[in-house]
Design a protein around this motif. Structure first.
Motif, PDB file in Angstrom:
ATOM      1  N   VAL A  59       0.701  -1.372  -0.078  1.00 31.23           N
ATOM      2  CA  VAL A  59      -0.032   0.014   0.243  1.00 31.23           C
ATOM      3  C   VAL A  59       0.973   1.085   0.145  1.00 31.23           C
ATOM      4  N   LEU A  60       1.943   1.240   0.865  1.00 33.58           N
ATOM      5  CA  LEU A  60       2.826   2.337   0.728  1.00 33.58           C
ATOM      6  C   LEU A  60       3.666   2.534  -0.526  1.00 33.58           C
ATOM      7  N   ASP A  61       3.849   1.553  -1.182  1.00 35.78           N
ATOM      8  CA  ASP A  61       4.259   1.715  -2.618  1.00 35.78           C
ATOM      9  C   ASP A  61       3.367   2.290  -3.695  1.00 35.78           C
ATOM     10  N   LEU A  62       2.057   2.068  -3.432  1.00 40.09           N
ATOM     11  CA  LEU A  62       1.328   2.539  -4.015  1.00 40.09           C
ATOM     12  C   LEU A  62       0.951   4.144  -3.697  1.00 40.09           C
ATOM     13  N   VAL A  63       0.846   4.427  -2.448  1.00 36.60           N
ATOM     14  CA  VAL A  63       0.784   5.994  -1.994  1.00 36.60           C
ATOM     15  C   VAL A  63       1.976   6.705  -2.462  1.00 36.60           C
ATOM     16  N   GLU A  64       3.106   6.157  -2.397  1.00 33.69           N
ATOM     17  CA  GLU A  64       4.417   7.045  -2.913  1.00 33.69           C
ATOM     18  C   GLU A  64       4.258   7.224  -4.380  1.00 33.69           C
ATOM     19  N   SER A  65       3.902   6.236  -5.027  1.00 29.82           N
ATOM     20  CA  SER A  65       3.709   6.606  -6.486  1.00 29.82           C
ATOM     21  C   SER A  65       2.755   7.454  -6.835  1.00 29.82           C
ATOM     22  N   ALA A  66       1.563   7.569  -6.194  1.00 30.37           N
ATOM     23  CA  ALA A  66       0.203   8.471  -6.659  1.00 30.37           C
ATOM     24  C   ALA A  66       0.509   9.782  -5.762  1.00 30.37           C
ATOM     25  N   LEU A  67       1.051   9.631  -4.616  1.00 30.81           N
ATOM     26  CA  LEU A  67       0.899  11.101  -3.971  1.00 30.81           C
ATOM     27  C   LEU A  67       2.367  11.274  -3.403  1.00 30.81           C
ATOM     28  N   PRO A  68       3.394  11.521  -4.239  1.00 28.50           N
ATOM     29  CA  PRO A  68       4.650  11.512  -3.632  1.00 28.50           C
ATOM     30  C   PRO A  68       5.278  12.634  -2.802  1.00 28.50           C
ATOM     31  N   GLU A  69       4.500  13.751  -2.856  1.00 31.99           N
ATOM     32  CA  GLU A  69       4.755  14.982  -2.022  1.00 31.99           C
ATOM     33  C   GLU A  69       4.088  14.711  -0.710  1.00 31.99           C
ATOM     34  N   ALA A  70       3.531  13.901  -0.279  1.00 31.73           N
ATOM     35  CA  ALA A  70       2.539  13.650   1.230  1.00 31.73           C
ATOM     36  C   ALA A  70       3.654  13.099   2.296  1.00 31.73           C
ATOM     37  N   PRO A  71       3.927  13.622   3.431  1.00 35.98           N
ATOM     38  CA  PRO A  71       4.520  13.252   4.257  1.00 35.98           C
ATOM     39  C   PRO A  71       3.415  12.002   4.977  1.00 35.98           C
ATOM     40  N   ARG A  72       4.052  10.946   4.927  1.00 37.90           N
ATOM     41  CA  ARG A  72       3.228   9.670   5.295  1.00 37.90           C
ATOM     42  C   ARG A  72       3.456   9.154   6.944  1.00 37.90           C
ATOM     43  N   PHE A  73       2.384   8.956   7.393  1.00 35.98           N
ATOM     44  CA  PHE A  73       2.156   8.369   8.822  1.00 35.98           C
ATOM     45  C   PHE A  73       1.178   7.179   8.631  1.00 35.98           C
ATOM     46  N   LEU A  74       1.493   6.252   9.620  1.00 33.45           N
ATOM     47  CA  LEU A  74       0.536   5.217   9.733  1.00 33.45           C
ATOM     48  C   LEU A  74      -0.245   5.398  11.293  1.00 33.45           C
ATOM     49  N   LEU A  75      -1.644   5.250  10.826  1.00 37.05           N
ATOM     50  CA  LEU A  75      -2.574   5.345  12.050  1.00 37.05           C
ATOM     51  C   LEU A  75      -3.234   3.785  12.182  1.00 37.05           C
ATOM     52  N   GLY A  76      -2.977   3.442  13.344  1.00 33.34           N
ATOM     53  CA  GLY A  76      -3.663   1.682  13.401  1.00 33.34           C
ATOM     54  C   GLY A  76      -4.543   1.787  14.516  1.00 33.34           C
ATOM     55  N   HIS A  77      -5.611   1.104  14.622  1.00 35.48           N
ATOM     56  CA  HIS A  77      -6.660   0.828  15.481  1.00 35.48           C
ATOM     57  C   HIS A  77      -6.451  -0.681  15.987  1.00 35.48           C
ATOM     58  N   SER A  78      -6.143  -0.892  17.200  1.00 37.99           N
ATOM     59  CA  SER A  78      -6.276  -2.216  17.724  1.00 37.99           C
ATOM     60  C   SER A  78      -5.288  -3.100  17.189  1.00 37.99           C
ATOM     61  N   LEU A  79      -5.659  -4.077  16.369  1.00 34.79           N
ATOM     62  CA  LEU A  79      -4.827  -5.188  15.609  1.00 34.79           C
ATOM     63  C   LEU A  79      -3.989  -4.425  14.523  1.00 34.79           C
ATOM     64  N   GLY A  80      -5.008  -3.225  13.936  1.00 35.55           N
ATOM     65  CA  GLY A  80      -4.169  -2.451  12.901  1.00 35.55           C
ATOM     66  C   GLY A  80      -2.893  -1.747  13.499  1.00 35.55           C
ATOM     67  N   GLY A  81      -2.981  -1.389  14.868  1.00 38.21           N
ATOM     68  CA  GLY A  81      -1.852  -0.406  15.472  1.00 38.21           C
ATOM     69  C   GLY A  81      -0.698  -1.381  15.471  1.00 38.21           C
ATOM     70  N   GLN A  82      -1.009  -2.735  15.850  1.00 34.84           N
ATOM     71  CA  GLN A  82       0.016  -3.626  16.137  1.00 34.84           C
ATOM     72  C   GLN A  82       1.054  -3.920  14.829  1.00 34.84           C
ATOM     73  N   ILE A  83       0.075  -4.210  13.789  1.00 37.02           N
ATOM     74  CA  ILE A  83       0.534  -4.139  12.436  1.00 37.02           C
ATOM     75  C   ILE A  83       1.557  -3.108  11.910  1.00 37.02           C
ATOM     76  N   ALA A  84       0.930  -1.697  12.261  1.00 33.81           N
ATOM     77  CA  ALA A  84       1.616  -0.750  11.611  1.00 33.81           C
ATOM     78  C   ALA A  84       2.763  -0.392  12.786  1.00 33.81           C
ATOM     79  N   LEU A  85       3.036  -0.417  13.790  1.00 37.40           N
ATOM     80  CA  LEU A  85       4.281  -0.653  14.438  1.00 37.40           C
ATOM     81  C   LEU A  85       5.192  -1.822  13.910  1.00 37.40           C
ATOM     82  N   LEU A  86       4.840  -2.877  13.755  1.00 37.16           N
ATOM     83  CA  LEU A  86       5.861  -3.816  13.352  1.00 37.16           C
ATOM     84  C   LEU A  86       6.117  -3.616  12.170  1.00 37.16           C
TER      85      LEU A  86
END
Length: 305
Positions: free
Chosen positions: A107-134
């Motif tokens: 997904v980040l590959d896609l984001v970098e290609s489509a929106l290259p100027e945007a500073p990127r942050f991960l925001l995770g809820h519950s399991l999503g937060g574990q995956i974001a941190l890992l």
């Protein structure tokens, strides 16, 4: 992973700007649709939102609208096997935490290609937060920071009082049922949605041992987490029995070198009568402001580091 960028406007149901399909990522038979809500300024900070276990991305529409009103672009997608991602978990459909981490990378590959100027942050809820941190521990240079909301360790000893033993029993029972059936039929039990066996085994192992040792991965995630230095925002939520403060702290402590900002989202701050592990999503106006302020600070410090 493969990706494409077919676009299709889809109303986000929030009354704000419509989301659209940024593209798709796929691995083997798995296909994930990635959607975005942009700002006019292509350099606006962007958050990639990772949902909780069993929660479809569409559930976060009110919170996405809150984030958008704070000037943030948002990218969202369903975790593998959930929502509109395909195929659904079933006997013979194998994936675990590592596959979800790999999906985030695609997904980040896609984001970098489509929106290259945007500073990127991960925001995770519950399991999503574990995956974001890992993910960030394994790929530390792909994002500017990680925000965890209602996301904690599942380690049973990180829960208070009798909840320790309840957590241990439930997690191991779920893993046993998953092994017997070949998947976890969470929709029947009212917990976690339909999930793959390997995913539930990764989850239950961390609950039992407190450590991340993932099926199909040779990465030492505990060591990688200890070296993580990216800005980290953790938000515990009032009334959250699934990610109490003690479990949030246990997860965050794994990234002991990260520049952590810890917040607690209360009923008075939210203006809501009731909060909890899921209810905050519909009462996230003030929380979205906290995240926007943290992103501004984290981005500024990374630029001038």
């Amino acid at each position: 992973m493969d990706q494409d960028t077919t676009k299709d406007n889809v109303q986000n149901g929030s009354g704000d700007r419509a989301s659209y399909v940024l593209g798709h990522v796929s691995a083997g038979t798995h296909r994930i649709t990635v959607r975005a809500v942009r700002q006019e300024d292509p350099g606006s900070p962007l958050v990639v939102l990772l949902p909780a276990m069993g929660v479809p991305a569409r559930y976060y529409r009110p919170f996405i609208a809150d984030l958008h009103r704070q000037g943030l672009a948002v990218v969202l997608f369903d975790l593998r096997g959930q929502g509109e991602s395909r195929p659904r978990a079933a006997r013979g459909v194998r994936f675990g935490y590592q596959s979800l981490i790999d999906d985030v990378d695609a997904v980040l590959d896609l984001v970098e290609s489509a929106l290259p100027e945007a500073p990127r942050f991960l925001l995770g809820h519950s399991l999503g937060g574990q995956i974001a941190l890992l993910h960030t521990a394994r790929h530390p240079n792909r994002v500017h920071g990680v925000a965890l909301v209602a996301s904690g360790s599942v380690w049973f000893r990180s829960f208070p009082g009798v909840h320790k033993f309840r957590t241990l029993f439930v997690t191991q029972a779920v893993a046993t049922v998953s092994a017997l059936l070949g998947y976890w039929p969470g929709e029947r039990f009212g917990f976690g949605g339909r999930q793959a066996t390997d995913l539930m085994h990764d989850w239950a192992r961390q609950a039992r041992t407190g450590r991340y040792r993932l099926n199909g991965s040779t990465t030492d995630y505990e060591a990688a987490l200890r070296e993580l230095r990216q800005p980290l925002l953790t938000v515990s939520v009032a009334g959250d029995g699934l990610a109490p403060q003690s479990s949030v702290d246990h997860l965050a402590a794994k990234a002991r070198r990260a520049r952590r900002t810890a917040k607690h989202y209360t009923r008075s701050a939210s203006g809501a009568e009731n909060l909890g592990h899921f209810e905050w999503v519909r009462n996230g106006g003030e929380l979205s402001r906290w995240i926007s302020d943290w992103i501004a600070s984290a981005h500024d410090s990374s630029v001038h580091a």
